[in-house]
Design a protein around this motif. Structure first.
Motif, PDB file in Angstrom:
ATOM      1  N   VAL A  80      56.869  29.192 -90.268  1.00  0.00           N
ATOM      2  CA  VAL A  80      57.705  30.151 -89.598  1.00  0.00           C
ATOM      3  C   VAL A  80      57.383  31.559 -90.167  1.00  0.00           C
ATOM      4  O   VAL A  80      57.433  31.726 -91.290  1.00  0.00           O
ATOM      5  N   VAL A  81      57.042  32.514 -89.067  1.00  0.00           N
ATOM      6  CA  VAL A  81      56.600  33.910 -89.847  1.00  0.00           C
ATOM      7  C   VAL A  81      57.628  34.918 -89.020  1.00  0.00           C
ATOM      8  O   VAL A  81      57.831  34.794 -87.550  1.00  0.00           O
ATOM      9  N   ASP A  82      57.931  35.979 -89.666  1.00  0.00           N
ATOM     10  CA  ASP A  82      58.927  36.974 -88.961  1.00  0.00           C
ATOM     11  C   ASP A  82      58.103  38.248 -88.826  1.00  0.00           C
ATOM     12  O   ASP A  82      58.524  39.146 -88.326  1.00  0.00           O
ATOM     13  N   GLY A  83      56.778  38.476 -89.435  1.00  0.00           N
ATOM     14  CA  GLY A  83      55.831  39.527 -89.359  1.00  0.00           C
ATOM     15  C   GLY A  83      56.162  40.704 -89.938  1.00  0.00           C
ATOM     16  O   GLY A  83      55.587  41.515 -89.547  1.00  0.00           O
ATOM     17  N   SER A  84      57.106  40.707 -91.170  1.00  0.00           N
ATOM     18  CA  SER A  84      57.681  42.066 -91.829  1.00  0.00           C
ATOM     19  C   SER A  84      56.324  42.500 -92.424  1.00  0.00           C
ATOM     20  O   SER A  84      56.374  43.737 -92.382  1.00  0.00           O
ATOM     21  N   SER A  85      55.506  41.706 -92.859  1.00  0.00           N
ATOM     22  CA  SER A  85      54.666  42.277 -93.861  1.00  0.00           C
ATOM     23  C   SER A  85      53.531  43.178 -93.129  1.00  0.00           C
ATOM     24  O   SER A  85      53.340  44.311 -93.552  1.00  0.00           O
ATOM     25  N   LEU A  86      53.325  42.675 -91.848  1.00  0.00           N
ATOM     26  CA  LEU A  86      52.399  43.666 -90.933  1.00  0.00           C
ATOM     27  C   LEU A  86      53.134  44.893 -90.663  1.00  0.00           C
ATOM     28  O   LEU A  86      52.638  46.274 -90.468  1.00  0.00           O
ATOM     29  N   ALA A  87      54.402  44.747 -90.200  1.00  0.00           N
ATOM     30  CA  ALA A  87      55.104  45.684 -89.869  1.00  0.00           C
ATOM     31  C   ALA A  87      55.196  46.823 -90.955  1.00  0.00           C
ATOM     32  O   ALA A  87      55.103  48.085 -90.972  1.00  0.00           O
ATOM     33  N   VAL A  88      55.299  46.355 -92.048  1.00  0.00           N
ATOM     34  CA  VAL A  88      55.284  47.430 -93.394  1.00  0.00           C
ATOM     35  C   VAL A  88      54.084  47.891 -93.460  1.00  0.00           C
ATOM     36  O   VAL A  88      53.592  49.336 -93.477  1.00  0.00           O
ATOM     37  N   THR A 118      66.939  47.317 -93.483  1.00  0.00           N
ATOM     38  CA  THR A 118      66.378  46.262 -93.182  1.00  0.00           C
ATOM     39  C   THR A 118      65.421  45.789 -94.344  1.00  0.00           C
ATOM     40  O   THR A 118      64.849  46.671 -95.121  1.00  0.00           O
ATOM     41  N   LYS A 119      64.960  44.471 -94.052  1.00  0.00           N
ATOM     42  CA  LYS A 119      63.849  43.987 -95.062  1.00  0.00           C
ATOM     43  C   LYS A 119      62.675  44.913 -94.736  1.00  0.00           C
ATOM     44  O   LYS A 119      61.893  45.145 -95.762  1.00  0.00           O
ATOM     45  N   VAL A 120      62.416  45.248 -93.559  1.00  0.00           N
ATOM     46  CA  VAL A 120      61.110  46.257 -93.158  1.00  0.00           C
ATOM     47  C   VAL A 120      61.183  47.546 -93.993  1.00  0.00           C
ATOM     48  O   VAL A 120      60.456  48.013 -94.906  1.00  0.00           O
ATOM     49  N   ALA A 121      62.453  47.957 -93.934  1.00  0.00           N
ATOM     50  CA  ALA A 121      62.844  49.439 -94.597  1.00  0.00           C
ATOM     51  C   ALA A 121      62.658  49.220 -96.120  1.00  0.00           C
ATOM     52  O   ALA A 121      62.269  50.186 -96.764  1.00  0.00           O
ATOM     53  N   LEU A 153      56.525  49.137 -75.181  1.00  0.00           N
ATOM     54  CA  LEU A 153      55.280  49.283 -75.403  1.00  0.00           C
ATOM     55  C   LEU A 153      54.335  49.552 -74.560  1.00  0.00           C
ATOM     56  O   LEU A 153      54.420  48.815 -73.561  1.00  0.00           O
ATOM     57  N   PRO A 154      53.259  50.418 -74.486  1.00  0.00           N
ATOM     58  CA  PRO A 154      52.264  50.446 -73.483  1.00  0.00           C
ATOM     59  C   PRO A 154      51.539  49.369 -73.195  1.00  0.00           C
ATOM     60  O   PRO A 154      51.637  48.271 -74.034  1.00  0.00           O
ATOM     61  N   ARG A 155      50.589  49.432 -72.092  1.00  0.00           N
ATOM     62  CA  ARG A 155      49.896  47.977 -71.853  1.00  0.00           C
ATOM     63  C   ARG A 155      48.803  47.813 -73.113  1.00  0.00           C
ATOM     64  O   ARG A 155      48.286  48.672 -73.688  1.00  0.00           O
ATOM     65  N   ARG A 156      48.707  46.466 -73.293  1.00  0.00           N
ATOM     66  CA  ARG A 156      47.928  46.143 -74.294  1.00  0.00           C
ATOM     67  C   ARG A 156      48.205  46.493 -75.739  1.00  0.00           C
ATOM     68  O   ARG A 156      47.210  46.800 -76.694  1.00  0.00           O
ATOM     69  N   VAL A 157      49.324  47.018 -76.048  1.00  0.00           N
ATOM     70  CA  VAL A 157      49.800  47.235 -77.344  1.00  0.00           C
ATOM     71  C   VAL A 157      51.012  46.356 -77.897  1.00  0.00           C
ATOM     72  O   VAL A 157      51.961  45.864 -76.953  1.00  0.00           O
ATOM     73  N   MET A 158      50.741  45.761 -78.927  1.00  0.00           N
ATOM     74  CA  MET A 158      51.872  44.596 -79.059  1.00  0.00           C
ATOM     75  C   MET A 158      52.384  44.840 -80.511  1.00  0.00           C
ATOM     76  O   MET A 158      51.999  45.444 -81.592  1.00  0.00           O
ATOM     77  N   SER A 159      53.855  44.332 -80.498  1.00  0.00           N
ATOM     78  CA  SER A 159      54.592  44.665 -81.903  1.00  0.00           C
ATOM     79  C   SER A 159      53.956  43.861 -82.964  1.00  0.00           C
ATOM     80  O   SER A 159      53.267  43.061 -82.858  1.00  0.00           O
ATOM     81  N   ALA A 160      54.131  44.663 -84.160  1.00  0.00           N
ATOM     82  CA  ALA A 160      53.390  44.219 -85.548  1.00  0.00           C
ATOM     83  C   ALA A 160      54.232  42.728 -85.754  1.00  0.00           C
ATOM     84  O   ALA A 160      53.423  41.999 -86.367  1.00  0.00           O
ATOM     85  N   TRP A 161      55.452  42.570 -85.700  1.00  0.00           N
ATOM     86  CA  TRP A 161      55.889  41.308 -85.608  1.00  0.00           C
ATOM     87  C   TRP A 161      55.271  40.135 -85.122  1.00  0.00           C
ATOM     88  O   TRP A 161      55.230  39.451 -85.453  1.00  0.00           O
ATOM     89  N   ARG A 162      54.995  40.451 -83.786  1.00  0.00           N
ATOM     90  CA  ARG A 162      54.166  39.409 -83.051  1.00  0.00           C
ATOM     91  C   ARG A 162      52.819  39.250 -83.552  1.00  0.00           C
ATOM     92  O   ARG A 162      52.321  38.184 -83.774  1.00  0.00           O
ATOM     93  N   ILE A 163      52.024  40.251 -83.795  1.00  0.00           N
ATOM     94  CA  ILE A 163      50.556  40.172 -84.441  1.00  0.00           C
ATOM     95  C   ILE A 163      50.563  39.382 -85.663  1.00  0.00           C
ATOM     96  O   ILE A 163      49.630  38.721 -86.140  1.00  0.00           O
ATOM     97  N   GLY A 164      51.807  39.651 -86.589  1.00  0.00           N
ATOM     98  CA  GLY A 164      51.742  38.992 -87.762  1.00  0.00           C
ATOM     99  C   GLY A 164      51.717  37.502 -87.778  1.00  0.00           C
ATOM    100  O   GLY A 164      51.083  36.968 -88.452  1.00  0.00           O
ATOM    101  N   GLY A 165      52.398  36.876 -86.698  1.00  0.00           N
ATOM    102  CA  GLY A 165      52.173  35.555 -86.444  1.00  0.00           C
ATOM    103  C   GLY A 165      50.815  35.313 -86.143  1.00  0.00           C
ATOM    104  O   GLY A 165      50.396  34.253 -86.499  1.00  0.00           O
ATOM    105  N   ILE A 166      50.084  35.705 -85.232  1.00  0.00           N
ATOM    106  CA  ILE A 166      48.728  35.654 -84.792  1.00  0.00           C
ATOM    107  C   ILE A 166      47.793  35.782 -86.009  1.00  0.00           C
ATOM    108  O   ILE A 166      46.908  34.918 -86.239  1.00  0.00           O
ATOM    109  N   VAL A 167      47.827  36.810 -86.931  1.00  0.00           N
ATOM    110  CA  VAL A 167      47.035  36.919 -87.834  1.00  0.00           C
ATOM    111  C   VAL A 167      47.410  35.610 -88.841  1.00  0.00           C
ATOM    112  O   VAL A 167      46.086  35.147 -89.374  1.00  0.00           O
TER     113      VAL A 167
END
Length: 568
Positions: A374-382, A403-406, A515-529
């Motif tokens: 389970v990943v929340d992606g906060s690390s990449l958001a930071v 928040t956790k990210v802040a 977000l614009p086309r082909r731009v993805m939120s850091a929280w989502r990318i965090g799970g992919i990475v």
């Protein structure tokens, strides 16, 4: 005499239609042009009878009649389905089957064209059966143009669907309305008729197969397995939710013109007001359905990704009464993703709220044997936030609901020697406590000067505070949602934490939220990475992974930082 007779017939027809139009719409011909030769009983008959729609048949069919739709539905469910069922059974008698119906059954593996491959005699029989409700509604005065075209379309659509040899009816339809099982067949149901021959004779409604015990016993099992075969194996699930009622048009199944734009741009389209009946209907369906559904399927090289959405809106996440049901849906999605072989599930948007489930840590605590991470992606958001700060910056303001990210971003900036300034004493004290007495807390300050040019902002930023910022200030959101609704023209506004996706990412059919086309939120990318790197720990709750390690991994896999905006 021959020419005179022809003229007389033409004159009578002209006078007949003149009388008909005179009755309804006023005189169609000058009175002096109406021939006097036609008199007596013919004239009195036309003058005395007011032609109704029923008497003139289909020449005056209305566009729409509700009573006709009800009558058509009853006629189809009753006589048409009943007669077809027994006709079909008769066609399977060896005498008729060998001479006629075997031609249709030469296709064991069916396709849509199979639905109309019949001998001529069968076509005549089917025409009589299907024409019965159409003729009946016209003769009873209940016919309409929409009804005629609609019924013919229904016959062709269902007929082609039943022979498409591909199961496309979702299971949730029968979950919402169980009796639908008897009112609508599925492609798998009819495919058994072409393989077993002596079962599933119904036209479109399996009701009569159930009544006369001719349902194949494997019908339900085949339907279930057919749906399961469509489920591709997957590696990563991104679990999000609906945001606003209009967000349905922003999905792949919505409107392409809206899905190609960020949500806050597309929401202003004028024609969306005309779609409010559809929007309201979709809200009712999601409320009744109340389950998770697949929004999009993507592929990044060998990694298979899916986006799932919970049938809840933003406003429901702010109601404490909804917390239990939302957490139940999230937990069910986590367990389902694990069952399907996913290695990582990342919680998007409000699915990872602190008050809701302690940033997802609740589910790991309840299910200690989870194999899926389970990943929340906060690390990449930071990491995205800290790398968005321009070089040479010495102070940044942090303002909004912390928040956790802040907290993690403030700590990471203080480690780099950048002073983090708060505008309120209570926020300063919260940051001090979160640092746990570490030396980095010396870089935490309280100020009311508003002179800093970089502001990290989240939910809770007021318009008054925004107005006090100096001209040229850059606002960088640390929240999942853009906190500033009204924007100053003399300031710049960064996107919420996000990165550009690599070209290898396939099937990106719509923008992600705002977000614009082909731009993805850091929280989502965090799970992919997390999945690409094969990390074997959860990243949720109050834990943060190494920010630099996560950032380097994202860049290594082709995700790119966004350019800093130069104007609002």
């Amino acid at each position: 005499m021959k020419r005179r007779g022809t003229y007389s017939t033409f004159s009578y027809s002209r006078f007949y239609y003149g009388e008909c139009f005179t009755t309804r719409y006023g005189s169609a011909f000058p009175v002096t042009e109406q021939p006097k030769a036609v008199t007596g009983s013919s004239t009195s008959l036309l003058n005395s009878s007011k032609l109704t729609e029923r008497e003139i048949g289909g020449t005056q069919l209305p566009i729409w009649r509700l009573d006709g739709v009800i009558l058509m539905a009853l006629l189809h469910a009753g006589p048409v389905e009943f007669v077809y069922y027994w006709l079909h059974r008769a066609l399977h008698h060896h005498y008729l089957y060998s001479r006629y119906h075997s031609h249709h059954h030469s296709s064991i593996v069916t396709e849509p064209i199979t639905s109309v491959t019949h001998p001529f005699a069968e076509h005549i029989a089917y025409f009589v059966v299907f024409a019965t409700p159409l003729i009946t509604t016209v003769l009873t005065g209940a016919g309409s143009i929409v009804l005629a075209f609609g019924y013919i379309t229904y016959i062709d659509l269902m007929n082609n669907m039943g022979h498409c040899n591909f199961e496309l009816i979702p299971k949730w339809l029968f979950t919402i309305f169980p009796p639908l099982k008897y009112l609508m067949y599925t492609p798998s149901f009819h495919s058994l008729h072409h393989t077993q021959f002596r079962a599933n004779y119904s036209l479109f409604m399996p009701l009569y197969d159930y009544l006369f015990s001719t349902v194949d016993k494997t019908s339900d099992t085949l339907y279930e397995t057919s749906l399961k075969k469509q489920d591709d194996s997957l590696d990563v699930v991104y679990l999000t939710h609906l945001t606003t009622p209009e967000s349905i048009y922003h999905m792949r199944l919505g409107l392409a013109s809206l899905a190609s734009k960020p949500h806050h741009h597309a929401s202003s389209e004028w024609y969306k007001w005309l779609l409010w009946p559809v929007t309201l209907l979709s809200m009712m369906i999601t409320w009744i359905y109340g389950r998770t559904f697949v929004v999009e399927r993507n592929r990044l090289n060998k990694l298979k990704l899916q986006t799932w959405a919970i049938s809840k809106y933003n406003m429901q996440y702010f109601s404490q009464r909804q917390n239990e049901s939302i957490n139940r849906l999230i937990e069910e999605a986590i367990l389902e993703a694990e069952e399907k072989g996913a290695r990582v599930i990342s919680l998007g948007l409000l699915n990872q709220g602190e008050e809701l489930n302690r940033f997802g840590g609740l589910f790991v605590h309840k299910n200690p044997e989870l194999k899926i991470k389970v990943v929340d992606g906060s690390s990449l958001a930071v990491a995205v936030l800290t790398n968005s700060i321009p070089d040479g910056t010495t102070q940044v303001v942090i303002r909004g609901i912390l928040t956790k990210v802040a907290y993690a971003t403030a700590f990471a900036l203080c480690q780099k020697g950048i002073q983090v300034v708060t505008l309120r004493e209570d926020e300063h004290e919260k940051l001090i406590r979160s640092f746990g007495g570490k030396s980095e807390s010396k870089n935490l300050l309280v100020s009311r000067s508003y002179c800093q040019k970089i502001w990290l902002v989240g939910n809770g930023l007021t318009e008054e505070e925004q107005s006090k910022a100096e001209r040229g200030t850059m606002f960088v959101p640390f929240s999942q949602f853009p906190p500033a609704k009204k924007r100053r023209k003399d300031c710049t506004y960064h996107l919420t934490p996000a990165m550009a996706t690599p070209a290898a990412l396939e099937n990106v059919d719509s923008c992600e939220n705002w977000l614009p086309r082909r731009v993805m939120s850091a929280w989502r990318i965090g799970g992919i990475v997390h999945a690409l790197e094969g990390w074997n720990e959860h990243e949720c709750g109050y834990t943060i992974s190494n920010v630099d390690t996560v950032w380097d991994a994202a860049l290594r896999h082709g995700f790119l930082p966004l350019t800093i905006p130069t104007q609002s």
